[in-house]
Design a protein around this motif. Structure first.
Motif, PDB file in Angstrom:
ATOM      1  N   VAL A 256     -13.967  19.457  51.393  1.00 43.43           N
ATOM      2  CA  VAL A 256     -13.566  20.491  50.437  1.00 43.43           C
ATOM      3  C   VAL A 256     -12.449  19.984  49.533  1.00 43.43           C
ATOM      4  O   VAL A 256     -12.465  20.182  48.312  1.00 43.43           O
ATOM      5  CB  VAL A 256     -13.147  21.775  51.169  1.00 43.43           C
ATOM      6  CG1 VAL A 256     -12.635  22.813  50.172  1.00 43.43           C
ATOM      7  CG2 VAL A 256     -14.311  22.339  51.971  1.00 43.43           C
ATOM      8  N   ASP A 260     -12.332  19.398  45.395  1.00 50.08           N
ATOM      9  CA  ASP A 260     -11.290  19.916  44.496  1.00 50.08           C
ATOM     10  C   ASP A 260     -10.669  18.798  43.663  1.00 50.08           C
ATOM     11  O   ASP A 260     -10.390  18.972  42.471  1.00 50.08           O
ATOM     12  CB  ASP A 260     -10.209  20.627  45.308  1.00 50.08           C
ATOM     13  CG  ASP A 260     -10.728  21.886  45.992  1.00 50.08           C
ATOM     14  OD1 ASP A 260     -11.737  22.438  45.499  1.00 50.08           O
ATOM     15  OD2 ASP A 260     -10.126  22.298  47.005  1.00 50.08           O
ATOM     16  N   GLU A 263     -13.202  17.691  40.964  1.00 56.11           N
ATOM     17  CA  GLU A 263     -13.297  18.725  39.928  1.00 56.11           C
ATOM     18  C   GLU A 263     -12.080  18.705  39.014  1.00 56.11           C
ATOM     19  O   GLU A 263     -12.195  18.919  37.807  1.00 56.11           O
ATOM     20  CB  GLU A 263     -13.444  20.107  40.583  1.00 56.11           C
ATOM     21  CG  GLU A 263     -14.860  20.466  40.961  1.00 56.11           C
ATOM     22  CD  GLU A 263     -15.758  20.653  39.748  1.00 56.11           C
ATOM     23  OE1 GLU A 263     -15.260  20.992  38.673  1.00 56.11           O
ATOM     24  OE2 GLU A 263     -16.980  20.427  39.879  1.00 56.11           O
ATOM     25  N   ASP A 299     -18.059  28.313  53.090  1.00 63.25           N
ATOM     26  CA  ASP A 299     -16.971  28.338  52.107  1.00 63.25           C
ATOM     27  C   ASP A 299     -17.458  27.864  50.734  1.00 63.25           C
ATOM     28  O   ASP A 299     -17.117  28.449  49.709  1.00 63.25           O
ATOM     29  CB  ASP A 299     -15.820  27.474  52.608  1.00 63.25           C
ATOM     30  CG  ASP A 299     -14.618  27.523  51.685  1.00 63.25           C
ATOM     31  OD1 ASP A 299     -14.497  28.497  50.917  1.00 63.25           O
ATOM     32  OD2 ASP A 299     -13.812  26.568  51.695  1.00 63.25           O
ATOM     33  N   LEU A 300     -18.263  26.813  50.712  1.00 67.29           N
ATOM     34  CA  LEU A 300     -18.771  26.293  49.442  1.00 67.29           C
ATOM     35  C   LEU A 300     -19.735  27.272  48.781  1.00 67.29           C
ATOM     36  O   LEU A 300     -19.722  27.437  47.556  1.00 67.29           O
ATOM     37  CB  LEU A 300     -19.462  24.947  49.677  1.00 67.29           C
ATOM     38  CG  LEU A 300     -18.573  23.804  50.169  1.00 67.29           C
ATOM     39  CD1 LEU A 300     -19.426  22.585  50.516  1.00 67.29           C
ATOM     40  CD2 LEU A 300     -17.532  23.435  49.115  1.00 67.29           C
ATOM     41  N   GLU A 301     -20.549  27.945  49.568  1.00 67.93           N
ATOM     42  CA  GLU A 301     -21.485  28.923  49.006  1.00 67.93           C
ATOM     43  C   GLU A 301     -20.748  30.130  48.447  1.00 67.93           C
ATOM     44  O   GLU A 301     -21.182  30.728  47.451  1.00 67.93           O
ATOM     45  CB  GLU A 301     -22.498  29.333  50.075  1.00 67.93           C
ATOM     46  CG  GLU A 301     -23.481  28.218  50.414  1.00 67.93           C
ATOM     47  CD  GLU A 301     -24.443  28.613  51.516  1.00 67.93           C
ATOM     48  OE1 GLU A 301     -24.126  29.582  52.259  1.00 67.93           O
ATOM     49  OE2 GLU A 301     -25.494  27.961  51.659  1.00 67.93           O
ATOM     50  N   ARG A 302     -19.632  30.517  49.077  1.00 70.35           N
ATOM     51  CA  ARG A 302     -18.834  31.615  48.532  1.00 70.35           C
ATOM     52  C   ARG A 302     -18.261  31.250  47.164  1.00 70.35           C
ATOM     53  O   ARG A 302     -18.021  32.117  46.329  1.00 70.35           O
ATOM     54  CB  ARG A 302     -17.704  31.981  49.505  1.00 70.35           C
ATOM     55  CG  ARG A 302     -18.163  32.821  50.676  1.00 70.35           C
ATOM     56  CD  ARG A 302     -16.977  33.436  51.405  1.00 70.35           C
ATOM     57  NE  ARG A 302     -16.102  32.418  51.990  1.00 70.35           N
ATOM     58  CZ  ARG A 302     -16.245  31.926  53.213  1.00 70.35           C
ATOM     59  NH1 ARG A 302     -17.244  32.348  53.980  1.00 70.35           N
ATOM     60  NH2 ARG A 302     -15.405  31.026  53.677  1.00 70.35           N
ATOM     61  N   ARG A 303     -18.020  29.964  46.934  1.00 70.72           N
ATOM     62  CA  ARG A 303     -17.545  29.521  45.615  1.00 70.72           C
ATOM     63  C   ARG A 303     -18.645  29.498  44.559  1.00 70.72           C
ATOM     64  O   ARG A 303     -18.369  29.244  43.390  1.00 70.72           O
ATOM     65  CB  ARG A 303     -16.937  28.119  45.721  1.00 70.72           C
ATOM     66  CG  ARG A 303     -15.719  28.021  46.600  1.00 70.72           C
ATOM     67  CD  ARG A 303     -15.088  26.650  46.433  1.00 70.72           C
ATOM     68  NE  ARG A 303     -13.958  26.428  47.298  1.00 70.72           N
ATOM     69  CZ  ARG A 303     -13.142  25.379  47.217  1.00 70.72           C
ATOM     70  NH1 ARG A 303     -13.375  24.444  46.280  1.00 70.72           N
ATOM     71  NH2 ARG A 303     -12.128  25.234  48.045  1.00 70.72           N
ATOM     72  N   TYR A 305     -21.541  27.532  44.796  1.00 77.63           N
ATOM     73  CA  TYR A 305     -22.277  26.274  44.743  1.00 77.63           C
ATOM     74  C   TYR A 305     -23.593  26.382  45.506  1.00 77.63           C
ATOM     75  O   TYR A 305     -23.672  27.061  46.542  1.00 77.63           O
ATOM     76  CB  TYR A 305     -21.453  25.138  45.358  1.00 77.63           C
ATOM     77  CG  TYR A 305     -20.230  24.738  44.561  1.00 77.63           C
ATOM     78  CD1 TYR A 305     -20.360  24.084  43.346  1.00 77.63           C
ATOM     79  CD2 TYR A 305     -18.958  25.010  45.046  1.00 77.63           C
ATOM     80  CE1 TYR A 305     -19.241  23.711  42.628  1.00 77.63           C
ATOM     81  CE2 TYR A 305     -17.831  24.637  44.333  1.00 77.63           C
ATOM     82  CZ  TYR A 305     -17.982  23.990  43.126  1.00 77.63           C
ATOM     83  OH  TYR A 305     -16.870  23.614  42.408  1.00 77.63           O
TER      84      TYR A 305
END
Length: 479
Positions: A256, A260, A263, A299-303, A305
């Protein structure tokens, strides 16, 4: 040894135009048969052409100076000089041409796309082409123009639909090797990949290209590592794929935080905010890697992605990833506007556009004339030939330069410079005296080749001259 170069500075010089020839045809019983000097040949251009078989700018890294051939001078008997040969330079698909200030001159995309990087000089006219009813036998010819010489910068931006980004050793090269037929270098140490690798992927009816971008680390957008050298290769992509290492051995890293960091580097580089993102959790064949992937996926899917778990080694999850990328690329291609037919845009000059400007340079204390025609005419003039200088003066006068100088306040004896400051021709200005020009003859004329007057006309002229009372007054009046 360097095998991949994606940015070079190239010094190009087009060929000079050949000089025109000043010649008079001579033969027995006809020593002055008229002008027969030929024109000079055109100088060769420097042309950039896209060739998809070329993948690097390495050739120009080793030999950055390129020059086209010059045009040949004209010769007598109306023989024109041979044109210079164009110099064709092949460049990879996706090459951007910039000037030294960073302004984009051309973006070369597509097989066969061309750009003239240096324009060849025009050939000078011979005296045969300069002859006219008023100037029957010019004793001069025009010089050939110098070819365009300039420094340009070539930057290669890979033309790919998908860009794989991520930390070194995240498995980007392994992933591209199993998705396509590309065979990049793969090893278990960072910065194994030193050049972008490009592969072609087929998923159903969709064929797309995929490239990995090496060397992204914190600070890459400011020049750390190799990232800054290769970030330009993601600019043309339709989708960005974050490849995250779920089996990293570094204790201070996790997938994660890696996402970040990458990005943030992409954000600082700029221009990529509108590209869709996909996250690939790689190396799930390792037990700890699968456990970590299951932990961070929510967590990534909540963002927002799309997340895919794959293993390049075990070749699991690759089909789903390949078809997902194909769907995004198909949508991006459909959303692009259809290319319109090439149109020629004609922008006529303004009615009051004279083609030149006259300004007063207080530093040099001269009146400076700038314009395409005046500067080109000066380059074509042989200043060792008085007749050629007179021809230049006539051309400038017809263009309106003398009238513009008078309106600007120039007076006889003032300095006038034609051209830029670094290579201008400077002279003392003397306005043309048109009164009595018919009596003196125009500059560039040769009365030796005038057609003979009929005998009756010559007899009448002699009688008129003999009977002219003004002639007798001029002969006997000493004053």
């Amino acid at each position: 040894m360097t095998t991949f170069v994606d940015r070079v500075e190239l010094h190009v010089a087009a060929g000079n135009g050949g000089h025109g020839c000043a010649s008079v045809h001579r033969e027995k019983f006809k020593p002055l048969g008229g002008p027969d000097g030929g024109n000079g040949g055109r100088g060769g251009d420097v042309i950039l052409v896209v060739d998809q078989s070329v993948t690097t700018l390495l050739e120009y890294h080793h030999s950055p100076h390129r020059k086209a051939t010059n045009g040949q001078p004209g010769a007598g008997d109306n023989r024109s000089g041979k044109d210079g040969q164009d110099l064709v330079l092949t460049v990879p698909d996706g090459t951007v041409v910039l000037d030294k200030q960073g302004n984009v001159l051309a973006d070369l995309v597509g097989q066969g796309t061309t750009f003239v990087a240096g324009q060849g000089g025009r050939g000078g006219l011979g005296n045969a082409a300069l002859s006219s009813a008023r100037r029957k036998a010019p004793g001069f010819a025009l010089l050939g123009e110098p070819g365009e010489a300039r420094d340009i910068v070539l930057e290669l931006k890979t033309v790919a639909d998908v860009a794989l980004v991520g930390y070194p050793s995240a498995g980007k090269s392994s992933l591209i090797s199993v998705l396509s037929a590309a065979k990049p270098k793969i090893a278990d140490y960072p910065f194994t990949t030193l050049v972008p690798n490009l592969g072609v992927v087929t998923a159903g009816s969709t064929v797309y290209t995929i490239a990995d971008v090496p060397g992204l680390i914190p600070g890459a957008s400011q020049g750390r590592g190799l990232g800054l050298e290769f970030l330009r290769h993601v600019e043309r992509c339709s989708v960005l794929v974050h490849v995250l290492d779920t089996a990293t051995l570094e204790s201070d890293r996790d997938p994660v935080s890696d996402l970040d960091v990458i990005e943030e580097e992409l954000r600082q580089y700029g221009g990529l905010d509108d590209r869709p993102r996909i996250v690939v959790l790689n190396k799930i064949d390792i037990p700890d890697g699968q456990d970590l992937a299951d932990m961070i996926r929510p967590d990534l899917e909540r963002r927002g992605y799309q997340v895919y778990e794959v293993s390049a080694v075990a070749r699991t999850g690759l089909k789903e990833l390949s078809y997902a990328l194909a769907g995004i690329i198909a949508e991006a291609r459909a959303a692009k506007p259809k290319e319109e037919a090439t149109r020629i845009v004609i922008r006529p000059k303004a009615v009051d556009d004279t083609g030149f400007t006259v300004t007063y340079d207080e530093t040099e204390e001269v009146y400076r004339v700038r314009g395409e025609k005046p500067e080109r005419w000066v380059r074509q003039t042989d200043f060792n030939n008085d007749e050629a200088v007179g021809y230049l003066a006539d051309r400038l006068n017809r263009l309106g330069v003398e009238d513009a100088l008078m309106k600007a306040g120039a007076r006889a004896g003032d300095g006038v410079a034609i051209g830029a400051e670094d290579n201008a021709v400077v002279f003392d200005w003397e306005p043309s005296m048109m009164a009595g020009a018919e009596m003196l003859g125009r500059r560039g004329e040769d009365h030796r080749l005038e057609a003979p007057r009929p005998a009756a006309q010559r007899r009448r002229d002699r009688e008129a001259e003999r009977d002219d009372p003004q002639r007798e007054f001029d002969e006997f009046n000493p004053f």
